[in-house]
Design a protein around this motif. Structure first.
Motif, PDB file in Angstrom:
ATOM      1  N   PRO A 220      13.388  51.296 -64.892  1.00 52.14           N
ATOM      2  CA  PRO A 220      13.263  51.618 -63.106  1.00 52.14           C
ATOM      3  C   PRO A 220      11.859  50.363 -62.319  1.00 52.14           C
ATOM      4  O   PRO A 220      11.170  50.360 -62.959  1.00 52.14           O
ATOM      5  CB  PRO A 220      12.438  53.100 -63.659  1.00 52.14           C
ATOM      6  CG  PRO A 220      12.070  53.243 -64.542  1.00 52.14           C
ATOM      7  CD  PRO A 220      13.283  51.852 -65.690  1.00 52.14           C
ATOM      8  N   TYR A 221      12.273  50.413 -61.411  1.00 47.38           N
ATOM      9  CA  TYR A 221      11.227  49.177 -60.392  1.00 47.38           C
ATOM     10  C   TYR A 221      10.289  50.012 -59.847  1.00 47.38           C
ATOM     11  O   TYR A 221      10.785  51.461 -59.616  1.00 47.38           O
ATOM     12  CB  TYR A 221      11.923  48.660 -59.259  1.00 47.38           C
ATOM     13  CG  TYR A 221      12.833  47.713 -60.079  1.00 47.38           C
ATOM     14  CD1 TYR A 221      13.134  46.844 -60.043  1.00 47.38           C
ATOM     15  CD2 TYR A 221      14.613  48.225 -59.588  1.00 47.38           C
ATOM     16  CE1 TYR A 221      13.528  45.983 -60.865  1.00 47.38           C
ATOM     17  CE2 TYR A 221      15.080  46.995 -60.667  1.00 47.38           C
ATOM     18  CZ  TYR A 221      15.015  45.627 -60.646  1.00 47.38           C
ATOM     19  OH  TYR A 221      15.806  44.873 -61.265  1.00 47.38           O
ATOM     20  N   THR A 222       8.788  49.785 -60.343  1.00 49.70           N
ATOM     21  CA  THR A 222       8.211  50.575 -60.093  1.00 49.70           C
ATOM     22  C   THR A 222       6.666  50.242 -59.265  1.00 49.70           C
ATOM     23  O   THR A 222       5.875  49.839 -58.444  1.00 49.70           O
ATOM     24  CB  THR A 222       6.801  50.507 -61.692  1.00 49.70           C
ATOM     25  OG1 THR A 222       6.844  48.821 -61.300  1.00 49.70           O
ATOM     26  CG2 THR A 222       7.954  51.108 -62.228  1.00 49.70           C
ATOM     27  N   GLY A 223       7.669  49.334 -57.600  1.00 45.34           N
ATOM     28  CA  GLY A 223       6.505  48.992 -56.806  1.00 45.34           C
ATOM     29  C   GLY A 223       6.877  47.317 -56.806  1.00 45.34           C
ATOM     30  O   GLY A 223       7.021  46.761 -58.002  1.00 45.34           O
ATOM     31  N   GLY A 224       6.984  46.792 -55.587  1.00 47.02           N
ATOM     32  CA  GLY A 224       6.342  45.287 -56.234  1.00 47.02           C
ATOM     33  C   GLY A 224       8.173  44.236 -56.450  1.00 47.02           C
ATOM     34  O   GLY A 224       9.045  44.586 -56.822  1.00 47.02           O
TER      35      GLY A 224
ATOM     36  N   SER B  51       1.451  49.658 -60.769  1.00 48.18           N
ATOM     37  CA  SER B  51       0.207  50.235 -59.466  1.00 48.18           C
ATOM     38  C   SER B  51      -1.157  49.691 -60.598  1.00 48.18           C
ATOM     39  O   SER B  51      -1.256  50.028 -61.521  1.00 48.18           O
ATOM     40  CB  SER B  51      -0.040  51.870 -59.912  1.00 48.18           C
ATOM     41  OG  SER B  51      -1.009  52.540 -59.129  1.00 48.18           O
ATOM     42  N   GLY B  52      -1.582  48.564 -59.840  1.00 49.34           N
ATOM     43  CA  GLY B  52      -3.294  48.461 -60.582  1.00 49.34           C
ATOM     44  C   GLY B  52      -3.081  47.417 -60.987  1.00 49.34           C
ATOM     45  O   GLY B  52      -4.188  46.523 -61.471  1.00 49.34           O
TER      46      GLY B  52
END
Length: 188
Positions: free
Chosen positions: A142-146, A170-171
């Motif tokens: 799964p993609y976690t953003g970006g 994130s972070g």
């Protein structure tokens, strides 16, 4: 220059014929095309190279176009020819290549971002000297953003293919790993 988008890039190689004791310049590549975005690279950049079954070399390069570009060498990288868009979609992100043996046939696995964005991260295989490719399979989900980008692939001792890449979270960024075999890659 203030950004990558202003640079005129060339992808090339260094060559050694004495097991890495000395190195000389090999050939390089560039290409002219319409960039898809102002910040995208111009020319060819961040090459991935693999030796094909016939002993020639195949290079796949990051561009600011709609496709990765490809080139071929029949003289161990002294010169490159057929610099053109590859069949693989992808914009402003590098790819990775590795040679694999499947049922006695040499193939090449490509791992790249199969879209204008730096996801989805996909893999495909070619058995005809990188002229055609299997359907891309998503290995970064799964993609976690970006982005999911800057892949590296290797064949393991058991024949499995291992791919490492950076993925935005994130972070910051994580290093991710996928491991699969050619059967999975070729299954529709």
């Amino acid at each position: 220059l203030q950004s990558e988008g202003e640079m005129d890039l060339r992808a090339g190689v260094m060559r050694s014929t004495d097991n890495g004791l000395t190195w000389t310049n090999g050939g390089d590549t560039t290409a002219a095309y319409e960039k898809v975005a102002g910040g995208a690279v111009r020319g060819t950049d961040e090459p991935a190279i693999v030796e094909l079954a016939d002993g020639s070399l195949y290079m796949l390069m990051r561009t600011g176009s709609t496709h990765l570009y490809e080139a071929r060498s029949n003289d161990e990288g002294v010169s490159w020819r057929d610099i053109q868009p590859s069949p693989l979609l992808g914009t402003n992100a590098p790819a990775s290549l590795c040679a694999v043996m499947v049922d006695g046939k040499q193939g090449v696995v490509a791992v790249w971002d199969n879209a204008p964005d730096r996801f989805p991260l996909c893999a495909a295989i070619s058995f005809d000297g990188c002229r055609t490719w299997s359907a891309p399979k998503d290995i970064g989900f799964p993609y976690t953003g970006g982005q999911a980008s800057y892949p590296s692939c290797e064949v393991c001792a058991d024949g499995a293919i291992a791919v490492a890449w950076q993925q935005d979270v994130s972070g910051g960024r994580d290093i991710r790993l996928a491991r699969f075999n050619s059967t999975w890659l070729l299954t529709p």
